[in-house]
Design a protein around this motif. Structure first.
Motif, mmCIF file in Angstrom:
data_model
loop_
_atom_site.group_PDB
_atom_site.id
_atom_site.type_symbol
_atom_site.label_atom_id
_atom_site.label_comp_id
_atom_site.label_asym_id
_atom_site.label_seq_id
_atom_site.Cartn_x
_atom_site.Cartn_y
_atom_site.Cartn_z
ATOM 1 N N THR A 151 0.841 -1.200 0.000
ATOM 2 C CA THR A 151 0.000 0.000 0.000
ATOM 3 C C THR A 151 0.879 1.255 0.000
ATOM 4 O O THR A 151 2.077 1.191 0.308
ATOM 5 C CB THR A 151 -0.899 0.044 1.254
ATOM 6 O OG1 THR A 151 -0.057 0.222 2.412
ATOM 7 C CG2 THR A 151 -1.742 -1.213 1.391
ATOM 8 N N LEU A 152 0.267 2.382 -0.311
ATOM 9 C CA LEU A 152 0.994 3.655 -0.286
ATOM 10 C C LEU A 152 1.487 3.943 1.134
ATOM 11 O O LEU A 152 2.609 4.425 1.322
ATOM 12 C CB LEU A 152 0.110 4.798 -0.789
ATOM 13 C CG LEU A 152 0.736 6.188 -0.750
ATOM 14 C CD1 LEU A 152 2.015 6.244 -1.585
ATOM 15 C CD2 LEU A 152 -0.265 7.238 -1.238
ATOM 16 N N GLU A 153 0.684 3.625 2.126
ATOM 17 C CA GLU A 153 1.093 3.867 3.519
ATOM 18 C C GLU A 153 2.320 3.027 3.885
ATOM 19 O O GLU A 153 3.274 3.532 4.492
ATOM 20 C CB GLU A 153 -0.066 3.529 4.467
ATOM 21 C CG GLU A 153 0.246 3.807 5.920
ATOM 22 C CD GLU A 153 -0.925 3.473 6.842
ATOM 23 O OE1 GLU A 153 -0.657 3.286 8.037
ATOM 24 O OE2 GLU A 153 -2.074 3.405 6.375
ATOM 25 N N SER A 211 7.560 7.320 -5.521
ATOM 26 C CA SER A 211 7.965 8.159 -6.653
ATOM 27 C C SER A 211 6.770 8.451 -7.557
ATOM 28 O O SER A 211 6.576 9.587 -8.004
ATOM 29 C CB SER A 211 9.075 7.457 -7.437
ATOM 30 O OG SER A 211 9.407 8.193 -8.581
ATOM 31 N N LYS A 212 5.965 7.437 -7.812
ATOM 32 C CA LYS A 212 4.769 7.622 -8.650
ATOM 33 C C LYS A 212 3.803 8.596 -7.995
ATOM 34 O O LYS A 212 3.199 9.443 -8.665
ATOM 35 C CB LYS A 212 4.079 6.288 -8.912
ATOM 36 C CG LYS A 212 2.876 6.404 -9.844
ATOM 37 C CD LYS A 212 2.200 5.075 -10.053
ATOM 38 C CE LYS A 212 1.026 5.152 -10.996
ATOM 39 N NZ LYS A 212 0.146 6.277 -10.869
ATOM 40 N N GLN A 213 3.669 8.500 -6.695
ATOM 41 C CA GLN A 213 2.788 9.415 -5.966
ATOM 42 C C GLN A 213 3.264 10.863 -6.135
ATOM 43 O O GLN A 213 2.461 11.760 -6.396
ATOM 44 C CB GLN A 213 2.746 9.034 -4.475
ATOM 45 C CG GLN A 213 1.879 9.907 -3.620
ATOM 46 C CD GLN A 213 0.390 9.726 -3.896
ATOM 47 O OE1 GLN A 213 -0.033 8.747 -4.498
ATOM 48 N NE2 GLN A 213 -0.414 10.681 -3.474
ATOM 49 N N TYR A 214 4.552 11.083 -5.987
ATOM 50 C CA TYR A 214 5.099 12.434 -6.190
ATOM 51 C C TYR A 214 4.892 12.886 -7.637
ATOM 52 O O TYR A 214 4.528 14.031 -7.888
ATOM 53 C CB TYR A 214 6.594 12.490 -5.840
ATOM 54 C CG TYR A 214 6.850 12.678 -4.367
ATOM 55 C CD1 TYR A 214 6.709 13.922 -3.769
ATOM 56 C CD2 TYR A 214 7.245 11.613 -3.569
ATOM 57 C CE1 TYR A 214 6.946 14.106 -2.416
ATOM 58 C CE2 TYR A 214 7.489 11.775 -2.205
ATOM 59 C CZ TYR A 214 7.334 13.029 -1.646
ATOM 60 O OH TYR A 214 7.565 13.206 -0.311
ATOM 61 N N TYR A 215 5.114 11.989 -8.578
ATOM 62 C CA TYR A 215 4.938 12.316 -9.993
ATOM 63 C C TYR A 215 3.484 12.682 -10.288
ATOM 64 O O TYR A 215 3.206 13.681 -10.954
ATOM 65 C CB TYR A 215 5.382 11.129 -10.862
ATOM 66 C CG TYR A 215 5.397 11.446 -12.328
ATOM 67 C CD1 TYR A 215 6.528 11.998 -12.920
ATOM 68 C CD2 TYR A 215 4.279 11.211 -13.124
ATOM 69 C CE1 TYR A 215 6.552 12.306 -14.273
ATOM 70 C CE2 TYR A 215 4.287 11.513 -14.476
ATOM 71 C CZ TYR A 215 5.427 12.059 -15.043
ATOM 72 O OH TYR A 215 5.437 12.367 -16.383
ATOM 73 N N ASP A 216 2.568 11.875 -9.760
ATOM 74 C CA ASP A 216 1.131 12.129 -9.974
ATOM 75 C C ASP A 216 0.701 13.466 -9.371
ATOM 76 O O ASP A 216 -0.259 14.083 -9.842
ATOM 77 C CB ASP A 216 0.285 11.001 -9.391
ATOM 78 C CG ASP A 216 0.420 9.694 -10.181
ATOM 79 O OD1 ASP A 216 0.972 9.725 -11.313
ATOM 80 O OD2 ASP A 216 -0.003 8.651 -9.654
ATOM 81 N N ASN A 217 1.404 13.894 -8.329
ATOM 82 C CA ASN A 217 1.112 15.183 -7.697
ATOM 83 C C ASN A 217 1.941 16.318 -8.307
ATOM 84 O O ASN A 217 2.040 17.401 -7.738
ATOM 85 C CB ASN A 217 1.357 15.109 -6.188
ATOM 86 C CG ASN A 217 0.305 14.291 -5.493
ATOM 87 O OD1 ASN A 217 -0.867 14.350 -5.834
ATOM 88 N ND2 ASN A 217 0.714 13.488 -4.524
#
Length: 126
Positions: free
Chosen positions: A2-4, A51-57
């Motif tokens: 999970t992201l968490e 990294s994907k989370q930062y990219y998506d944001n």
């Protein structure tokens, strides 16, 4: 994962980077895997998720920075192989000298960063 969970591993990875610097100075490009606090695969998965989370944001620079640190995992090898390499390196006077220089550089960098972070004047320590 999970992201968490990935975020928790990412925080461990961030803290570990200071330790990695010193291990790299000693072992060069062949660090025993047992020094990693979690398996390489877990770190790689977590770092990709974060990294994907930062990219998506739209925080592209942080996403790229995280991706670059994944390459550090390539320096970790099976313990026996890494120890055989360091034994060879320590027997070679030129390689041993190079390792000593890298260790001193790592110490100097650590000291400089920590003095700055803690607002300490290095002259006051003499």
């Amino acid at each position: 994962m999970t992201l968490e969970e990935a975020t928790k591993l990412y925080k461990v990875w961030q803290n570990y980077m200071e330790f990695h610097d010193k291990l790299f100075a000693l072992f060069l490009a062949s660090i025993p895997e047992s020094f990693l606090p979690f398996p390489k695969e877990d770190f790689e998965e977590a770092l990709n998720i974060v990294s994907k989370q930062y990219y998506d944001n739209k925080n592209y620079s942080t996403a790229e920075l995280i991706q670059k640190t994944i390459d550090y995992l390539n320096f970790y090898e099976k313990d026996e192989k890494a120890l055989q390499r360091i034994a060879f390196q320590l027997n070679d006077p030129m390689l041993r000298g190079s390792i000593l220089v890298k260790l001193k550089d790592a110490q100097s960098n650590w000291l400089r960063i920590n003095l700055k972070l803690n607002s300490i004047d290095s002259n006051s320590l003499k």
